[in-house]
Design a protein around this motif. Structure first.
Motif, PDB file in Angstrom:
ATOM      1  N   PRO A 117       0.819  -1.220   0.000  1.00 37.52           N
ATOM      2  CA  PRO A 117       0.000   0.000   0.000  1.00 37.52           C
ATOM      3  C   PRO A 117       0.851   1.267   0.000  1.00 37.52           C
ATOM      4  O   PRO A 117       1.903   1.324   0.636  1.00 37.52           O
ATOM      5  CB  PRO A 117      -0.815  -0.125   1.297  1.00 37.52           C
ATOM      6  N   GLU A 118       0.377   2.269  -0.747  1.00 41.18           N
ATOM      7  CA  GLU A 118       0.940   3.614  -0.747  1.00 41.18           C
ATOM      8  C   GLU A 118       2.401   3.688  -1.179  1.00 41.18           C
ATOM      9  O   GLU A 118       3.152   4.578  -0.761  1.00 41.18           O
ATOM     10  CB  GLU A 118       0.790   4.257   0.639  1.00 41.18           C
ATOM     11  N   THR A 119       2.830   2.739  -2.016  1.00 44.87           N
ATOM     12  CA  THR A 119       4.191   2.767  -2.540  1.00 44.87           C
ATOM     13  C   THR A 119       4.254   1.834  -3.743  1.00 44.87           C
ATOM     14  O   THR A 119       3.259   1.197  -4.088  1.00 44.87           O
ATOM     15  CB  THR A 119       5.218   2.333  -1.469  1.00 44.87           C
ATOM     16  N   SER A 120       5.411   1.784  -4.381  1.00 47.14           N
ATOM     17  CA  SER A 120       5.596   0.905  -5.529  1.00 47.14           C
ATOM     18  C   SER A 120       6.761  -0.042  -5.273  1.00 47.14           C
ATOM     19  O   SER A 120       7.725   0.320  -4.606  1.00 47.14           O
ATOM     20  CB  SER A 120       5.863   1.721  -6.799  1.00 47.14           C
ATOM     21  N   TRP A 121       6.651  -1.261  -5.815  1.00 45.60           N
ATOM     22  CA  TRP A 121       7.780  -2.184  -5.703  1.00 45.60           C
ATOM     23  C   TRP A 121       8.574  -2.245  -7.003  1.00 45.60           C
ATOM     24  O   TRP A 121       9.582  -2.943  -7.086  1.00 45.60           O
ATOM     25  CB  TRP A 121       7.324  -3.568  -5.265  1.00 45.60           C
TER      26      TRP A 121
END
Length: 567
Positions: A229-233
């Motif tokens: 959630p609330e970020t990118s990998w």
């Protein structure tokens, strides 16, 4: 989040309890109160019946995403994929309350609410297509997932911590371990291998408190939703990709070669970990505890692998206690991590749901047959067809056909069975379909066969090929019973996501059908095809499949390792 908090008691139950309290010796007394109690309970019962009828009639509403969170400890009892489950929440004193319709869209707590549902429809809709898993994630795993999500948000792309870490990486200077340390996964090999290695890398990131960043090339970014959630990998486009694009087993910057040439020094900015099938004996020292202690001091680790190396992580003493707490059931590692990480993108999810609803949804039973042939020619091969038929008929997965009579009187209890065939070649599907079209079944069962695609050759660098492969893996994982092929990572992923122990087709030799043709595997875990056979402490060779009761050799590859559950 406490799983018990997601089991909600129905309003009718609370109303009844309030009335019972009012009529108790500590509440009001008298005949009028009792009369009111009886009338109110009857009315509440009528309301409950009406609500249940509306819920059962309105199953389509659940298909649109109107379903509740639920505790996965309540089993579905073998109902169909789309049928709502009625459960009775348990009070603190152990008594059962009124039933309510639930859908475990958070997968027993693996997932968290709050994502934009339209950006990734599969994340919360998958519960509508898959039976509730009987394998529950541990409370400790859920805690560690929430902690890791916070780490990914704090240190992920476009944060100040990430910007500083990349600047230090570009400098090429020796640096010490930072507050945010990273594991970069390089896209490599076919889709099944990629999925298995991402899961392996993610577990290693949890164990070593690293942020996992995924190389989005080769179409990876088009296949999966963001899991955190609330970020990118996904690696940002401005990441210095030239650092790892040409890494291989012979790269001087690989940890194995640095050990071989004794070039290891105190604080390099990064190290390359080559854990692919062709890795050297020095590369395999990655799985030794002393080397793990050194790797903890490196801020950036770049990983290339085509192996599911999780079983060998269980052999590293420093991680054993943590892994036992994370996975009390040893053979459910990929089952939990796979369902947490890999949500089909909206394009792929559309392919999955359209096919499922059109061809698979209405059958009483869904049988998945995955056929992977490791041969220079494309086939179809008669010995493979003979093997699949021998397996499915012997294990009563498919009914016999009656070749003597044109029609068999249908039985009132006859069931319908749909068979999903996944293969690069359409020949096997066509032969199965014709066999059950031209002849009736001896038990009156109706059997239909479907194959979404037949690409003829594996083209792992093509976007649409990978999308079709991912959609078919997911469709296969929605089966009630499964037959898979030896050595196939495609089948490993499907069985892990499903939580099933499939019937494994042994690898044919000399183009001859094996006898026996198949066997049911001991666990749903994938096989590590190229494990090390080395005792790090004794510094000598050892059979690593005999060191721990839950790390054993694979059924389809005698030298491979897989996790099993001894309980």
């Amino acid at each position: 989040m406490d799983l018990k908090e997601r089991i909600r008691r129905s309003p009718s139950q609370r109303a009844e309890e309030a009335l019972v309290v009012a009529a108790s010796p500590r509440g009001r007394k008298g005949g009028a109160a009792m009369l009111l109690l009886r009338w109110s309970i009857s009315a509440a019962a009528l309301v409950v019946c009406g609500v249940l009828l509306l819920l059962l009639a309105g199953g389509s509403a659940a298909r649109k995403g109107q379903f509740l969170d639920a505790d996965s400890s309540v089993l579905s009892g073998g109902r169909g994929r789309h049928e709502p489950r009625l459960v009775r929440p348990t009070d603190e004193d152990g008594t059962s309350g009124s039933p309510e319709v639930v859908r475990d869209k958070l997968l027993g707590g693996l997932l968290v609410p709050g994502f934009d549902e339209q950006s990734c429809l599969s994340r919360y809709q998958s519960a509508l297509y898959r039976q509730t898993s009987p394998h529950f994630p541990s409370t400790y795993l859920l805690e560690r997932l929430r902690e890791h999500e916070a780490l990914q948000k704090k240190c992920g792309p476009h944060t100040e911590s990430y910007r500083k870490a990349v600047e230090q990486l570009k400098s090429g200077q020796d640096i010490k371990v930072m507050d945010c340390n990273y594991l970069v996964w390089i896209a490599y090999s076919g889709l099944g291998n990629r999925i298995l290695t991402i899961a392996s890398a993610f577990l290693y990131a949890i164990l070593t408190n690293r942020v996992l960043l995924v190389d989005g090339s080769k179409g990876t970014v088009d296949l999966f939703c963001e899991p955190f959630p609330e970020t990118s990998w996904f690696l940002p486009s401005d990441f210095p990709a030239k650092l790892f694009k040409n890494f291989s087993v012979g790269s001087p910057d690989s940890y194995g070669n640095m050990l071989k040439t004794k070039a290891v020094h105190s604080s390099p900015a990064f190290l390359y970990l080559h854990l692919a099938h062709d890795y050297s004996d020095f590369d395999k020292l990655f799985f030794c505890q002393d080397n793990q202690q050194y790797l903890q001091t490196i801020p950036w680790l770049i990983l290339k692998s085509d192996n599911y190396f999780v079983p060998s992580l269980f052999l590293i003493p420093a991680y054993q206690e943590e892994l036992m707490r994370l996975f009390p059931r040893r053979d459910a590692v990929f089952h939990h991590l796979g369902r947490y990480l890999f949500h089909p993108s909206n394009v792929v999810w559309g392919m999955v749901t359209r096919y499922y609803d059109s061809y698979l949804a209405r059958a009483d039973e869904k049988l998945g047959i995955q056929i992977r042939v490791f041969d220079t020619e494309t086939g179809p091969f008669q010995h493979v067809l003979d093997q699949v038929l021998a397996c499915t008929l012997k294990e009563h997965l498919l009914p016999e056909v009656n070749t003597q009579e044109p029609i068999v009187s249908p039985r009132k209890t006859a069931r319908s069975k749909v068979v999903l065939v996944t293969s690069l070649n359409s020949g096997y599907y066509e032969k199965f379909r014709n066999m059950y079209w031209e002849h009736p079944t001896t038990n009156g069962e109706t059997v239909s066969f479907h194959q979404p695609s037949h690409e003829e050759h594996q083209n792992s660098d093509k976007k649409m090929h990978n999308m079709k492969a991912w959609a078919e893996i997911y469709l296969l994982s929605l089966s009630d019973v499964m037959v898979t092929s030896a050595w196939s990572t495609f089948g490993y992923v499907a069985q892990g996501l499903s939580g099933l122990k499939p019937w494994l087709l042994f690898k044919p030799e000399n183009r001859t059908a094996p006898d026996p043709p198949c066997r049911q595997v001991s666990s749903m875990e994938p096989c590590f095809h190229a494990p090390p056979f080395y005792d790090c402490k004794a510094q000598r060779g050892v059979d690593t499949g005999k060191l721990l009761p839950h790390v054993r050799h694979c059924e389809d590859m005698s030298w491979g390792l897989k996790l099993v559950d001894q309980n």
